[in-house]
Structures are given as C-alpha cells and as structure tokens.
Design a protein around this motif. Structure first.
Motif, PDB file in Angstrom:
ATOM      1  N   GLU A 224      15.207  58.609  69.734  1.00  0.00           N
ATOM      2  CA  GLU A 224      14.265  57.516  69.998  1.00  0.00           C
ATOM      3  C   GLU A 224      13.195  57.409  68.914  1.00  0.00           C
ATOM      4  N   ILE A 225      12.648  58.555  68.498  1.00  0.00           N
ATOM      5  CA  ILE A 225      11.574  58.501  67.502  1.00  0.00           C
ATOM      6  C   ILE A 225      12.111  58.066  66.136  1.00  0.00           C
ATOM      7  N   LEU A 226      13.399  58.302  65.907  1.00  0.00           N
ATOM      8  CA  LEU A 226      13.996  57.857  64.652  1.00  0.00           C
ATOM      9  C   LEU A 226      14.119  56.335  64.587  1.00  0.00           C
ATOM     10  N   LYS A 227      14.008  55.681  65.731  1.00  0.00           N
ATOM     11  CA  LYS A 227      14.073  54.210  65.777  1.00  0.00           C
ATOM     12  C   LYS A 227      12.749  53.574  65.374  1.00  0.00           C
ATOM     13  N   THR A 228      11.710  54.373  65.263  1.00  0.00           N
ATOM     14  CA  THR A 228      10.396  53.851  64.875  1.00  0.00           C
ATOM     15  C   THR A 228      10.341  53.673  63.358  1.00  0.00           C
ATOM     16  N   ASN A 229       9.219  53.191  62.875  1.00  0.00           N
ATOM     17  CA  ASN A 229       9.043  53.000  61.432  1.00  0.00           C
ATOM     18  C   ASN A 229       8.497  54.242  60.730  1.00  0.00           C
ATOM     19  N   LEU A 230       8.390  55.334  61.460  1.00  0.00           N
ATOM     20  CA  LEU A 230       7.877  56.558  60.844  1.00  0.00           C
ATOM     21  C   LEU A 230       8.854  57.068  59.775  1.00  0.00           C
ATOM     22  N   PRO A 231       8.332  57.545  58.641  1.00  0.00           N
ATOM     23  CA  PRO A 231       9.217  58.022  57.563  1.00  0.00           C
ATOM     24  C   PRO A 231       9.732  59.444  57.817  1.00  0.00           C
ATOM     25  N   ILE A 232      10.430  59.619  58.945  1.00  0.00           N
ATOM     26  CA  ILE A 232      10.977  60.942  59.279  1.00  0.00           C
ATOM     27  C   ILE A 232      12.175  61.216  58.376  1.00  0.00           C
ATOM     28  N   TYR A 233      12.054  62.244  57.583  1.00  0.00           N
ATOM     29  CA  TYR A 233      13.089  62.585  56.611  1.00  0.00           C
ATOM     30  C   TYR A 233      14.128  63.538  57.207  1.00  0.00           C
ATOM     31  N   ALA A 234      13.653  64.469  58.041  1.00  0.00           N
ATOM     32  CA  ALA A 234      14.543  65.511  58.558  1.00  0.00           C
ATOM     33  C   ALA A 234      13.993  66.079  59.856  1.00  0.00           C
ATOM     34  N   ILE A 235      14.879  66.674  60.639  1.00  0.00           N
ATOM     35  CA  ILE A 235      14.436  67.505  61.756  1.00  0.00           C
ATOM     36  C   ILE A 235      14.702  68.958  61.379  1.00  0.00           C
ATOM     37  N   ASP A 236      13.838  69.816  61.873  1.00  0.00           N
ATOM     38  CA  ASP A 236      13.859  71.234  61.522  1.00  0.00           C
ATOM     39  C   ASP A 236      14.025  72.023  62.804  1.00  0.00           C
ATOM     40  N   ILE A 237      15.131  72.749  62.929  1.00  0.00           N
ATOM     41  CA  ILE A 237      15.397  73.505  64.152  1.00  0.00           C
ATOM     42  C   ILE A 237      15.378  74.997  63.854  1.00  0.00           C
ATOM     43  N   ASN A 238      15.038  75.768  64.908  1.00  0.00           N
ATOM     44  CA  ASN A 238      14.954  77.219  64.721  1.00  0.00           C
ATOM     45  C   ASN A 238      15.177  77.939  66.047  1.00  0.00           C
ATOM     46  N   SER A 239      14.089  78.262  66.745  1.00  0.00           N
ATOM     47  CA  SER A 239      14.160  79.216  67.858  1.00  0.00           C
ATOM     48  C   SER A 239      14.992  78.734  69.046  1.00  0.00           C
ATOM     49  N   LYS A 240      15.049  77.430  69.292  1.00  0.00           N
ATOM     50  CA  LYS A 240      15.799  76.924  70.452  1.00  0.00           C
ATOM     51  C   LYS A 240      17.312  76.965  70.226  1.00  0.00           C
ATOM     52  N   PHE A 241      17.722  77.373  69.038  1.00  0.00           N
ATOM     53  CA  PHE A 241      19.148  77.437  68.716  1.00  0.00           C
ATOM     54  C   PHE A 241      19.573  78.874  68.410  1.00  0.00           C
ATOM     55  N   GLU A 242      18.862  79.834  69.003  1.00  0.00           N
ATOM     56  CA  GLU A 242      19.102  81.237  68.695  1.00  0.00           C
ATOM     57  C   GLU A 242      19.616  82.046  69.889  1.00  0.00           C
ATOM     58  N   ILE A 243      20.354  83.074  69.545  1.00  0.00           N
ATOM     59  CA  ILE A 243      20.746  84.106  70.502  1.00  0.00           C
ATOM     60  C   ILE A 243      19.642  85.169  70.550  1.00  0.00           C
TER      61      ILE A 243
END
Length: 210
Positions: free
Chosen positions: A169-188
């Motif tokens: 949803e936020i990517l549909k806005t005009n914000l210049p979002i270049y990337a998403i950064d993932i870490n702890s929520k994708f860990e064992i």
C-alpha cells in the motif's frame, strides 16, 4: 522496489539467501550486535550489493572492512555527522553507496535530513529503539507523509510477512521508497535467516515489480 536482507552471519545461510538474489545483503560490523559478522564471506552473485553496517565507527576501520570484503555500500547506523559522511565519501571509490540511517518515531524532525542531502546516496528509516537496529518493531509509517525530500530511501524496522500488505500500500504513494530492508522478523535466531520466509518476500517483490 529493491530488497535488502540484513544481519547475515553464517556462510551456508548467506549462500542460501544469496540464491534468492536480493538487491542488497547487509553485514553488521558492530561488535555489540548479536549479528556481528567477522567471518569468511562466500562468493555471492555480482548483482547483490554487499553492504557493511557500521555504528559510530572510525573511517580507517570502515575503509579496511570495505576493502577486505569488497563492499559496494556502507550503511551508517550511528550518530555520524554530515561532515563525517562527506569525509568518508571522498575516501571511498565513487561507485560505493552511502546509506545514512535515521531512527524514526512520531516526534521525528525531518529537518535533520537537510545537511545529509549532498553527502549520502540514500536515507534509511528504522524504528527508534534500545538498539541501533534489529529491534523487531515498526514505526508509524504515516509520519513519512511529512517527508520533505526527493532522495530515495530504504524502509526498515520490524518488517515481517504480516507487514507486506502494508508495504504494498505504501508503495502506491508518491514517496520515493527505493527499497525495503528486512532482518529480525525473517530469522530463526539472530543472524540465521529463515530461507522459506525470505523466499516469500523475494516473490512478493517480484509481484510488486511486475
């Protein structure tokens, strides 16, 4: 949308995640982190930008790690000044990107960004917490409606599978979002990524791009 998977630590896991071809892979060179990296970095696909994450480190150490691990991006996650960023920029190869991190909450003052406009390639917004990252919580993305710049930025801070719809949803806005950064929520465990969850977000990224 680009994808950065941060906090990598173990060689076999690094190769597994590398097979998913994220755009950036982050390695934390802050000794107090549970994800501190000081090992052997296996050969990765050249499309992946190896990113060194530093917290209030000296420029000589950053340059040393950059050369040792052939880093393509430097993420500054401490209280580094604009003058520090400028000095670092003049000493790095021009192709190496500088990402300056800002810890965000509802009281974040966007005017602090202005001095950094000319001395870094990207901003990164992470959740303000006890640690300089990897806190596992999101901030209220509505504050980004006040973003005063056109500089592209990474969106970070507690992003997990359950946040991906909100990311879309936020990517549909005009914000210049270049990337998403993932870490702890994708860990064992700290530094060990769940390859299936990472595959899910990699596939989601392809859907967004298409």
């Amino acid at each position: 949308m680009k994808l950065k998977i941060c906090g990598m630590k173990y060689p076999e896991n690094i190769l597994e995640v590398g097979s998913l071809l994220p755009d950036y892979m982050g390695f934390i060179f802050w000794e107090k982190s549970a994800r501190y990296f000081d090992g052997i970095l296996p050969e990765l696909p050249k499309s992946i930008k190896k990113t060194g994450v530093f917290v209030n480190e000296t420029i000589p150490i950053i340059l040393e790690k950059t050369e040792k691990y052939n880093l393509q991006a430097i993420q500054l996650h401490g209280h580094e000044s604009a003058a520090f960023c400028l000095e670092l920029k003049t000493k790095l190869d021009a192709s190496i990107e500088i990402i300056k991190v800002f810890s965000a909450d509802e009281n974040f003052d966007f005017s602090v960004l202005e001095p950094f406009e000319a001395v870094c390639d990207y901003f990164l917004f992470d959740t303000k917490g006890k640690l300089p990252g990897g806190n596992g919580t999101t901030f209220d993305w509505k504050i980004l409606q006040k973003y005063p710049s056109t500089k592209p930025f990474f969106l970070s801070g507690g992003i997990g599978i359950e946040e991906l719809d909100a990311v879309t949803e936020i990517l549909k806005t005009n914000l210049p979002i270049y990337a998403i950064d993932i870490n702890s929520k994708f860990e064992i465990e700290p530094g060990l990524k769940n390859i299936e969850l990472c595959r899910d977000v990699a596939l989601q990224r392809l859907k967004v791009i298409s």
